[in-house]
Design a protein around this motif. Structure first.
Motif, PDB file in Angstrom:
ATOM      1  N   SER A  90       0.803  -1.226   0.000  1.00 63.14           N
ATOM      2  CA  SER A  90       0.000   0.000   0.000  1.00 63.14           C
ATOM      3  C   SER A  90       0.832   1.270   0.000  1.00 63.14           C
ATOM      4  O   SER A  90       0.421   2.294  -0.550  1.00 63.14           O
ATOM      5  CB  SER A  90      -0.937   0.014   1.218  1.00 63.14           C
ATOM      6  N   PHE A  91       2.003   1.220   0.651  1.00 58.31           N
ATOM      7  CA  PHE A  91       2.865   2.393   0.720  1.00 58.31           C
ATOM      8  C   PHE A  91       4.226   2.053   0.132  1.00 58.31           C
ATOM      9  O   PHE A  91       4.461   0.930  -0.305  1.00 58.31           O
ATOM     10  CB  PHE A  91       2.947   2.901   2.163  1.00 58.31           C
ATOM     11  N   LEU A  92       5.092   3.025   0.094  1.00 50.72           N
ATOM     12  CA  LEU A  92       6.308   2.873  -0.698  1.00 50.72           C
ATOM     13  C   LEU A  92       7.197   1.734  -0.217  1.00 50.72           C
ATOM     14  O   LEU A  92       7.837   1.063  -1.027  1.00 50.72           O
ATOM     15  CB  LEU A  92       7.083   4.197  -0.686  1.00 50.72           C
ATOM     16  N   VAL A  93       7.254   1.511   1.099  1.00 48.22           N
ATOM     17  CA  VAL A  93       8.144   0.487   1.637  1.00 48.22           C
ATOM     18  C   VAL A  93       7.393  -0.695   2.230  1.00 48.22           C
ATOM     19  O   VAL A  93       7.868  -1.827   2.174  1.00 48.22           O
ATOM     20  CB  VAL A  93       9.093   1.100   2.695  1.00 48.22           C
ATOM     21  N   SER A  94       6.217  -0.447   2.799  1.00 49.84           N
ATOM     22  CA  SER A  94       5.483  -1.511   3.479  1.00 49.84           C
ATOM     23  C   SER A  94       3.991  -1.201   3.441  1.00 49.84           C
ATOM     24  O   SER A  94       3.544  -0.350   2.681  1.00 49.84           O
ATOM     25  CB  SER A  94       5.962  -1.640   4.927  1.00 49.84           C
ATOM     26  N   SER A  95       3.248  -1.866   4.312  1.00 49.59           N
ATOM     27  CA  SER A  95       1.808  -1.604   4.407  1.00 49.59           C
ATOM     28  C   SER A  95       1.512  -0.397   5.289  1.00 49.59           C
ATOM     29  O   SER A  95       0.348  -0.041   5.478  1.00 49.59           O
ATOM     30  CB  SER A  95       1.090  -2.841   4.965  1.00 49.59           C
ATOM     31  N   ASN A  96       2.545   0.223   5.837  1.00 50.21           N
ATOM     32  CA  ASN A  96       2.388   1.383   6.709  1.00 50.21           C
ATOM     33  C   ASN A  96       3.075   2.606   6.114  1.00 50.21           C
ATOM     34  O   ASN A  96       4.111   2.493   5.447  1.00 50.21           O
ATOM     35  CB  ASN A  96       3.011   1.099   8.083  1.00 50.21           C
ATOM     36  N   LEU A  97       2.526   3.775   6.409  1.00 47.64           N
ATOM     37  CA  LEU A  97       3.153   5.020   6.016  1.00 47.64           C
ATOM     38  C   LEU A  97       4.488   5.172   6.724  1.00 47.64           C
ATOM     39  O   LEU A  97       4.601   4.891   7.912  1.00 47.64           O
ATOM     40  CB  LEU A  97       2.251   6.204   6.373  1.00 47.64           C
ATOM     41  N   SER A  98       5.496   5.611   5.992  1.00 48.26           N
ATOM     42  CA  SER A  98       6.822   5.812   6.578  1.00 48.26           C
ATOM     43  C   SER A  98       7.401   7.143   6.107  1.00 48.26           C
ATOM     44  O   SER A  98       6.785   7.865   5.318  1.00 48.26           O
ATOM     45  CB  SER A  98       7.768   4.670   6.184  1.00 48.26           C
ATOM     46  N   LEU A  99       8.593   7.425   6.577  1.00 48.34           N
ATOM     47  CA  LEU A  99       9.277   8.642   6.171  1.00 48.34           C
ATOM     48  C   LEU A  99       9.453   8.712   4.659  1.00 48.34           C
ATOM     49  O   LEU A  99       9.417   9.798   4.065  1.00 48.34           O
ATOM     50  CB  LEU A  99      10.642   8.718   6.858  1.00 48.34           C
ATOM     51  N   ALA A 100       9.614   7.579   4.019  1.00 43.67           N
ATOM     52  CA  ALA A 100       9.760   7.556   2.563  1.00 43.67           C
ATOM     53  C   ALA A 100       8.530   8.115   1.867  1.00 43.67           C
ATOM     54  O   ALA A 100       8.636   8.807   0.844  1.00 43.67           O
ATOM     55  CB  ALA A 100      10.029   6.130   2.098  1.00 43.67           C
ATOM     56  N   ASP A 101       7.357   7.839   2.418  1.00 41.58           N
ATOM     57  CA  ASP A 101       6.124   8.342   1.817  1.00 41.58           C
ATOM     58  C   ASP A 101       5.999   9.855   1.958  1.00 41.58           C
ATOM     59  O   ASP A 101       5.421  10.516   1.089  1.00 41.58           O
ATOM     60  CB  ASP A 101       4.910   7.655   2.450  1.00 41.58           C
ATOM     61  N   ILE A 102       6.519  10.406   3.033  1.00 44.47           N
ATOM     62  CA  ILE A 102       6.513  11.858   3.199  1.00 44.47           C
ATOM     63  C   ILE A 102       7.337  12.496   2.085  1.00 44.47           C
ATOM     64  O   ILE A 102       6.888  13.442   1.424  1.00 44.47           O
ATOM     65  CB  ILE A 102       7.087  12.255   4.575  1.00 44.47           C
ATOM     66  N   GLN A 103       8.523  11.973   1.849  1.00 47.03           N
ATOM     67  CA  GLN A 103       9.417  12.550   0.855  1.00 47.03           C
ATOM     68  C   GLN A 103       8.896  12.380  -0.565  1.00 47.03           C
ATOM     69  O   GLN A 103       9.100  13.254  -1.408  1.00 47.03           O
ATOM     70  CB  GLN A 103      10.812  11.933   0.973  1.00 47.03           C
ATOM     71  N   PHE A 104       8.235  11.286  -0.846  1.00 44.94           N
ATOM     72  CA  PHE A 104       7.689  11.062  -2.186  1.00 44.94           C
ATOM     73  C   PHE A 104       6.280  11.635  -2.323  1.00 44.94           C
ATOM     74  O   PHE A 104       5.976  12.359  -3.272  1.00 44.94           O
ATOM     75  CB  PHE A 104       7.686   9.567  -2.506  1.00 44.94           C
TER      76      PHE A 104
END
Length: 214
Positions: A152-166
Motif C-alpha cells: 500500500s505504501f512505498l516500503v510496506s503496508s504502513n506510512l513511513s518517512l519515505a512516503d513523506i518525501q515522495f
C-alpha cells in the motif's frame, strides 16, 4: 515546543509539516521566505546561513536545516517503528526510498516541471522543454509504480518517512495542467494519501501565490 520557520507554500515545508502532523507533535510555524521575507535577517542567518526554509528548533536545542535531516531527526526522536524502524536494515530500506524520492523525483519535478508550468509566465513557457522534463520524470515514476504494486505504501503496508518525501510531491503533480502518463498504482496511492488529515491540511493546499501570470 517545536518551532518551524517557513512558508506554507514551500514544498519542503509541506513535507515537514505533514510529518509533524503524522507524529502529532505540538508546534508553532512562522512564515518565512519568498514574499514573507525574514530569511535574510541576521537572526535567521544565525540559524541557517543558507537563508533557506524550513528551519526547525526543538525546544532549546540548536536549529536544524535541510529538510531530509530535519525529518530524520524527528523520526529518530519521536516516531514509532513503522514510520522509522529501529532495525538498522529495515530503517535503511525506508531511508533508501526517502533519498530516492528526494534526489530523483523532487529534483526532476520541482524545477524542471512545476516551475516551468506554474512559476513561469505562460508567454515565456517552453512546451518542448516541459515535455522532455516530464519524459525524464516518468522514468522515475515508473520505478515507484512498480514498487507500489507490491504494497500500500512505498516500503510496506504502513506510512513511513519515505512516503513523506515522495508523496508530498504528488498533489502538485496531479493538480497542474500537464500531460500525464497513466500510473494506476501511483494514482491509487495518491488517493490513499489524500485521505490523511495531515496531507489535507498541509499538502493539498493552494499554491496560487507562486503562480506567475502574464
Amino acid at each position: 515546543m517545536i518551532k518551524i520557520w517557513g512558508r506554507a507554500s514551500s514544498s519542503n515545508v509541506q513535507a515537514l509539516m505533514w510529518a509533524i502532523e503524522e507524529l502529532a507533535l505540538p508546534h508553532q510555524r512562522q512564515d518565512a521566505g519568498f514574499i514573507y521575507g525574514g530569511n535574510d535577517t541576521p537572526d535567521f542567518l544565525a540559524m541557517n546561513p543558507n537563508g533557506t526554509v524550513p528551519v526547525l528548533q526543538d525546544g532549546e536545542n540548536r536549529p536544524i536545516w535541510e529538510t531530509g535531516a530535519i525529518l530524520r531527526y524527528l523520526a529518530e526522536k519521536y516516531a514509532g517503528d513503522a514510520f522509522w524502524p529501529k532495525d538498522v536494515e529495515e530503517r535503511a530500506e525506508v531511508d533508501k526510498w526517502a533519498e530516492w524520492a528526494k534526489i530523483n523525483v523532487a529534483l526532476k519535478f520541482t524545477a524542471p516541471v512545476f516551475w516551468r508550468v506554474v512559476r513561469t509566465a505562460p508567454s515565456r513557457q517552453d512546451p518542448e522543454g516541459i515535455e522532455q522534463a516530464i519524459s525524464v520524470l516518468n522514468g522515475f515514476l515508473a520505478v515507484a509504480e512498480t514498487q507500489l504494486g507490491k504494497q500500500s505504501f512505498l516500503v510496506s503496508s504502513n506510512l513511513s518517512l519515505a512516503d513523506i518525501q515522495f508523496g508530498h510531491l504528488l498533489y502538485r503533480y496531479f493538480d497542474i495542467e500537464i500531460e500525464r502518463t497513466s500510473f494506476p498504482n501511483i494514482e491509487s496511492y495518491y488517493r490513499r494519501l489524500s485521505e490523511r488529515d495531515g496531507f489535507k491540511k498541509h499538502v493539498a493546499i493552494s499554491y496560487d501565490e507562486l503562480r506567475v501570470v502574464d
